[in-house]
Write a protein that holds these residues in place. Structure first.
Motif, PDB file in Angstrom:
ATOM      1  N   TYR A 137      34.538  18.517  19.605  1.00 16.12           N
ATOM      2  CA  TYR A 137      35.554  17.469  19.514  1.00 16.12           C
ATOM      3  C   TYR A 137      35.015  16.232  20.207  1.00 16.12           C
ATOM      4  N   THR A 138      35.393  15.056  19.704  1.00 20.30           N
ATOM      5  CA  THR A 138      35.016  13.787  20.322  1.00 20.30           C
ATOM      6  C   THR A 138      36.228  12.874  20.353  1.00 20.30           C
ATOM      7  N   ASN A 139      36.454  12.237  21.478  1.00 20.78           N
ATOM      8  CA  ASN A 139      37.438  11.174  21.530  1.00 20.78           C
ATOM      9  C   ASN A 139      36.932  10.055  22.431  1.00 20.78           C
ATOM     10  N   TYR A 140      37.744   9.016  22.569  1.00 28.67           N
ATOM     11  CA  TYR A 140      37.271   7.777  23.174  1.00 28.67           C
ATOM     12  C   TYR A 140      38.349   7.196  24.082  1.00 28.67           C
ATOM     13  N   SER A 157      32.319  13.701  24.421  1.00 30.06           N
ATOM     14  CA  SER A 157      31.904  14.753  23.485  1.00 30.06           C
ATOM     15  C   SER A 157      32.036  16.089  24.219  1.00 30.06           C
ATOM     16  N   TYR A 158      32.932  16.954  23.730  1.00 25.83           N
ATOM     17  CA  TYR A 158      33.316  18.171  24.435  1.00 25.83           C
ATOM     18  C   TYR A 158      32.472  19.363  23.977  1.00 25.83           C
ATOM     19  N   PHE A 159      31.968  20.120  24.966  1.00 31.37           N
ATOM     20  CA  PHE A 159      31.140  21.280  24.697  1.00 31.37           C
ATOM     21  C   PHE A 159      31.790  22.523  25.291  1.00 31.37           C
ATOM     22  N   LEU A 160      31.768  23.622  24.538  1.00 30.19           N
ATOM     23  CA  LEU A 160      32.246  24.897  25.059  1.00 30.19           C
ATOM     24  C   LEU A 160      31.161  25.569  25.889  1.00 30.19           C
TER      25      LEU A 160
END
Length: 210
Positions: A137-140, A157-160
């Motif tokens: 997932y990416t947000n700003y 930028s989200y990493f598990l």
């Protein structure tokens, strides 16, 4: 728009809104939050700052920070994603800002990976060497800093990161994403602290990814 903070992702209506001159960012934080998940499908939030300062739950994270002045002064060379960022002006859309941040990250990929691997490890040593994979997932965000009297644009930028155990000395909570959402609906300070806006914004994507 001046001094307000903004958060959005690729599906937000804000993408088609235009930047005022006052909010054109002067700093860029290419940030990788780690969503650490245990065997009970709980996620980890931490407060890595000294007691009594931020008092905010957040994900372990690290960033590559770049400034507009640094990028403008860099010598011409291979495409490093600088052009789209420097082209941002009054009237540019939030979508253009998102895309410029993505190009900047790609252009500085080696420095980005190095900064993240080092920074995350400084927060939680047991995460050493575990930052990898593809973001889910990416947000700003655009956030105003009174210290610099300017805006910083964030790409999250989200990493598990699935773990079995961590030895943690800093303040932390393991919590199911749905419970954290419920606690946020009831209180602005679940478990005694505020929650970083990007954590709250990412919860729907997290629930569908773990």
């Amino acid at each position: 728009m001046t001094n307000a903070d903004y958060s959005w992702d690729q599906e937000s209506d804000l993408n088609d809104e235009h930047l005022d001159a006052a909010v054109v960012p002067q700093r860029y934080a290419l940030t990788a939050p780690q969503v650490v998940v245990n065997g009970a499908r709980e996620i980890l939030v931490v407060d890595p700052h000294p007691a009594g300062t931020w008092d905010t739950w957040m994900f372990p994270y690290a960033s590559l920070i770049l400034t507009r002045d640094e990028l403008a002064a860099a010598p011409d060379g291979p495409d490093d994603g600088t052009g789209p960022v420097l082209a941002l002006t009054e009237g540019s859309t939030f979508r253009a800002l998102s895309e410029a941040l993505g190009q900047l990250r790609v252009g500085h990929q080696d420095a980005y990976v190095s900064a993240i691997q080092t920074g995350v490890n400084n927060v939680i040593a047991d995460l050493n060497g575990t930052w990898s994979g593809t973001p889910f997932y990416t947000n700003y965000s655009l956030k105003f800093s009174r210290t610099s009297n300017s805006y910083t644009a964030y790409e999250f930028s989200y990493f598990l990161n699935r773990v079995t155990a961590l030895d943690l000395e800093l303040p932390h909570v393991w919590v199911e994403p749905s419970r954290l959402a419920e606690e946020l609906a009831r209180s602005e300070t679940p478990f005694g602290r505020t929650v970083s806006s990007n954590v709250a914004d990412a919860l729907p994507a997290i629930r569908s990814s773990i």
